[in-house]
Motif scaffolding. Structure first.
Motif, short mmCIF file in Angstrom:
data_model
loop_
_atom_site.label_atom_id
_atom_site.label_comp_id
_atom_site.label_asym_id
_atom_site.label_seq_id
_atom_site.Cartn_x
_atom_site.Cartn_y
_atom_site.Cartn_z
N GLN A 41 0.87 -1.21 0.04
CA GLN A 41 0.00 0.11 0.00
C GLN A 41 0.93 1.21 -0.02
N ALA A 42 1.98 1.22 0.65
CA ALA A 42 2.82 2.49 0.80
C ALA A 42 3.57 2.58 -0.38
N HIS A 43 4.11 1.51 -1.14
CA HIS A 43 5.21 1.80 -2.09
C HIS A 43 4.59 1.36 -3.57
N CYS A 44 3.59 0.52 -3.77
CA CYS A 44 3.16 -0.09 -5.05
C CYS A 44 1.73 0.30 -5.68
N GLN A 45 0.72 0.25 -4.54
CA GLN A 45 -0.61 0.81 -4.99
C GLN A 45 -0.73 1.64 -6.01
N ILE A 46 0.15 2.66 -5.82
CA ILE A 46 -0.12 3.99 -6.58
C ILE A 46 -0.01 3.55 -7.98
N THR A 54 -6.66 -4.98 -14.03
CA THR A 54 -6.62 -3.58 -14.59
C THR A 54 -5.24 -2.80 -14.51
N PRO A 55 -4.73 -2.53 -15.52
CA PRO A 55 -3.23 -1.74 -15.25
C PRO A 55 -3.55 -0.57 -14.89
N LEU A 56 -2.47 -0.04 -13.97
CA LEU A 56 -2.55 1.33 -13.96
C LEU A 56 -1.26 2.04 -14.61
N ALA A 57 -0.46 2.65 -13.86
CA ALA A 57 0.93 3.30 -14.68
C ALA A 57 1.54 1.74 -14.96
N GLY A 58 1.64 0.83 -14.07
CA GLY A 58 2.36 -0.47 -14.40
C GLY A 58 1.11 -1.76 -14.34
N PRO A 59 1.68 -2.79 -14.88
CA PRO A 59 0.72 -3.97 -14.93
C PRO A 59 0.11 -4.37 -13.65
N ALA A 60 -1.13 -4.92 -13.78
CA ALA A 60 -1.41 -5.54 -12.55
C ALA A 60 -0.88 -6.51 -11.99
N VAL A 81 11.46 -10.70 -9.43
CA VAL A 81 10.66 -9.83 -8.99
C VAL A 81 11.32 -8.83 -7.68
N SER A 82 12.34 -9.28 -6.93
CA SER A 82 13.22 -8.64 -5.83
C SER A 82 13.96 -7.65 -6.78
N ALA A 83 14.52 -7.88 -7.95
CA ALA A 83 15.36 -7.17 -8.77
C ALA A 83 14.73 -5.95 -9.24
N THR A 84 13.38 -6.29 -9.89
CA THR A 84 12.70 -5.33 -10.23
C THR A 84 12.30 -4.16 -9.17
N ILE A 85 11.89 -4.75 -7.96
CA ILE A 85 11.47 -3.68 -6.77
C ILE A 85 12.79 -3.16 -6.57
N LEU A 86 13.80 -3.68 -6.31
CA LEU A 86 15.07 -2.80 -5.94
C LEU A 86 15.58 -1.88 -6.82
N ARG A 89 12.64 -0.62 -13.26
CA ARG A 89 12.53 -1.34 -14.64
C ARG A 89 11.88 -0.40 -15.83
N ASN A 90 12.74 0.23 -16.60
CA ASN A 90 12.02 1.11 -17.75
C ASN A 90 11.42 2.33 -16.71
N MET A 91 9.87 2.39 -17.20
CA MET A 91 9.27 3.39 -16.28
C MET A 91 8.97 3.34 -14.80
N MET A 92 9.41 1.99 -14.22
CA MET A 92 9.16 1.80 -12.86
C MET A 92 10.46 2.16 -12.20
N PRO A 93 10.41 3.24 -11.19
CA PRO A 93 11.30 3.74 -10.34
C PRO A 93 11.77 2.75 -9.49
N ALA A 94 13.14 2.36 -9.18
CA ALA A 94 14.04 1.84 -8.41
C ALA A 94 13.17 2.19 -6.91
N GLN A 95 12.94 0.89 -6.04
CA GLN A 95 12.30 1.26 -4.63
C GLN A 95 13.49 0.98 -3.72
N GLY A 96 14.54 0.76 -4.26
CA GLY A 96 15.82 0.17 -3.17
C GLY A 96 16.09 1.11 -1.92
N ASN A 97 15.64 2.59 -2.33
CA ASN A 97 15.98 3.22 -1.28
C ASN A 97 14.98 3.61 -0.18
N VAL A 98 13.98 3.10 -0.41
CA VAL A 98 12.60 3.10 0.71
C VAL A 98 12.23 1.60 1.09
#
Ligand code: HEC
Length: 114
Positions: A41-46, A54-60, A81-86, A89-98
């Motif tokens: 909810q804090a980092h991905c739901q947006i 239903t896709p939002l900015a990224g795929p469901a 999936v961990s590598a994608t999160i940290l 990927r393309n338009m998805m910002p890295a989340q490794g800092n949060v």
């Protein structure tokens, strides 16, 4: 007899032939999965829906680990999936800092319930 085979083929085609089991209801999550839901909810739901296709900015993310491949075509593994999160990927910002190690573990546990 043949007609039955044809009918099930048709039903399959109409349903998209990719019916996957539904996500675990939120009130049935174990404590780690529930913590992971908070991280989601804090980092991905947006940018990602978890309980609809239903896709939002990224795929469901519904059924993400129940399918063999991620939307990109990569294998649906914890590592990938961990590598994608940290690292993003393309338009998805890295989340490794949060997201720290514990958050990532909990989040993966939640994603496996989808
Ligand atoms: C700012 C929007 C945004 C946020 C926040 C975000 N994502 Fe993404 N995500 C995207 C986009 C856009 C893509 C598609 C990237 C591509 O493949 O081009 C994506 C792709 C993905 C994929 C598919 C990767 C693949 O190989 O197909 C996964 C899994 C994923 N995100 C998980 C997450 C998780 C878990 C979080 C929370 C920690 C998250 N995302 C946060 C936008 C976001």
């Amino acid at each position: 007899m043949k007609r039955i085979g044809l009918l099930s083929l048709l039903a399959c085609a109409l349903a998209g032939c990719k019916s996957i089991p539904p996500p675990t209801p939120l009130d049935q999550l174990n404590p780690q999965q529930a913590r992971g839901h908070e991280v989601y909810q804090a980092h991905c739901q947006i940018c990602h829906n978890d309980r609809t296709d239903t896709p939002l900015a990224g795929p469901a993310l519904r059924g993400i680990f129940k399918k063999q491949y991620l939307p990109s075509g990569a294998a649906a593994t914890d590592e990938r999936v961990s590598a994608t999160i940290l690292h993003g990927r393309n338009m998805m910002p890295a989340q490794g800092n949060v997201i720290d190690h514990q958050d990532l573990d909990d989040l993966l546990a939640y994603l496996h319930t989808l």
